[in-house]
Design a protein around this motif. Structure first.
Motif, short mmCIF file in Angstrom:
data_model
loop_
_atom_site.label_atom_id
_atom_site.label_comp_id
_atom_site.label_asym_id
_atom_site.label_seq_id
_atom_site.Cartn_x
_atom_site.Cartn_y
_atom_site.Cartn_z
N TYR A 74 2.31 31.79 -41.60
CA TYR A 74 1.15 31.17 -40.78
C TYR A 74 0.93 31.35 -39.17
O TYR A 74 0.18 31.40 -38.21
CB TYR A 74 0.26 30.39 -40.66
N GLY A 75 2.22 31.34 -38.43
CA GLY A 75 2.67 31.34 -37.22
C GLY A 75 1.74 32.02 -36.19
O GLY A 75 1.42 32.25 -34.37
N HIS A 76 1.64 33.74 -36.48
CA HIS A 76 1.11 34.22 -35.30
C HIS A 76 -0.36 34.72 -36.30
O HIS A 76 -0.97 35.38 -35.64
CB HIS A 76 1.48 35.60 -35.71
N GLN A 77 -1.01 34.29 -37.04
CA GLN A 77 -2.49 33.99 -37.88
C GLN A 77 -3.38 33.09 -36.92
O GLN A 77 -2.27 31.62 -36.53
CB GLN A 77 -2.00 33.83 -38.64
N GLU A 78 -4.10 33.29 -36.32
CA GLU A 78 -5.81 32.36 -36.20
C GLU A 78 -6.15 31.85 -37.73
O GLU A 78 -6.22 32.24 -38.52
CB GLU A 78 -7.05 33.12 -35.68
N PRO A 79 -6.04 30.22 -37.68
CA PRO A 79 -6.14 29.49 -35.96
C PRO A 79 -5.10 28.81 -36.09
O PRO A 79 -4.94 27.97 -34.94
CB PRO A 79 -7.25 28.72 -36.43
#
Length: 249
Positions: free
Chosen positions: A227-232
């Motif tokens: 998830y580190g590259h995903q919004e939010p």
């Protein structure tokens, strides 16, 4: 009045606090992921690491086959680095503002440096002026938005009301956290193209049970990677990473 921070006199404590904890280990692993995605399969690049401390990241990049120069303002830190690093990594004691050969390098690595400087945006301007067109910058900095959010989660409302300032600054606490959207706007204005951005430690610092950082480390690492590259979620990373390229003049 703020001054640039170095870790002379605190080298051993710095080494333990940064890399001897789950937060330091996780940050390093996640940044290695980011750098590997770009550099693992590339031919040998000439890389300079600014404010690289004991050289843990320089050692990793050298292991990928690249040519490394490690710099730091603290001679105490570099003493440890020289003891730990392969002789093939060049080590130089230097202030970021005084390094005048950045144009000779393909990649500049500047991780967790800006937040220790009195003039972080001036440092970005120096990098933009001295890097050659086409060179890339791996930039990581302490996220002010995430720092505010985590203090609110833990009920430190008076600290937030003071602008997250204390009378006696602890030397191992970053003195100048930065707002990601402001940094993005600034680097674009300075002539960089943003190729990617990622939050580093988007979940670790908000765990209600801190012991889970150890007991569930692999699960935590997998979640950070997903998830580190995903919004939010990326905006909640305690550190924020940008892959940048200097545009032609």
């Amino acid at each position: 009045m703020l001054k640039d921070q170095s870790f002379n006199g605190l080298a051993e404590k710095f080494n333990r606090n940064i890399y001897g904890t789950t937060k330091g280990r996780l940050r390093h692993q996640l940044l290695c992921d980011v750098l590997s995605e770009v550099l693992a399969e590339e031919p040998a690049q000439s890389i300079i690491e600014l404010g690289g401390g004991t050289g843990v990241m320089s050692a990793f990049l050298a292991g990928l086959g690249h040519q490394l120069t490690l710099t730091d303002i603290s001679e105490d830190i570099l003493t440890i680095a020289r003891q730990q690093l392969d002789a093939g990594i060049a080590v130089r004691q230097a202030d970021l503002f005084d390094i005048d050969d950045l144009g000779e390098f393909d990649v500049v690595v500047c991780h967790a440096v800006l937040e220790w400087l009195a003039r972080p945006f001036e440092a970005l301007s120096v990098l933009a002026d001295r890097m050659r067109p086409g060179a890339r910058l791996s930039l990581t900095f302490f996220n002010r938005d995430a720092a505010l959010f985590s203090n609110a989660v833990y009920g430190n409302f008076e600290y937030i009301a003071r602008g997250m300032k204390v009378k006696n600054q602890v030397r191992l606490n970053p003195q100048q956290p930065l707002v990601p959207r402001e940094v993005i706007a600034e680097v674009q204005n300075l002539g960089f193209t943003v190729h990617s951005m990622r939050g580093i430690r988007c979940f670790h610092d908000y765990l209600r049970d801190r012991d889970m950082a150890d007991s569930k480390y692999e699960e935590l690492l997998a979640t950070e990677r997903q998830y580190g590259h995903q919004e939010p979620y990326l905006w909640l990373g305690k550190y924020f990473h940008l892959w940048l390229e200097k545009r032609p003049d």
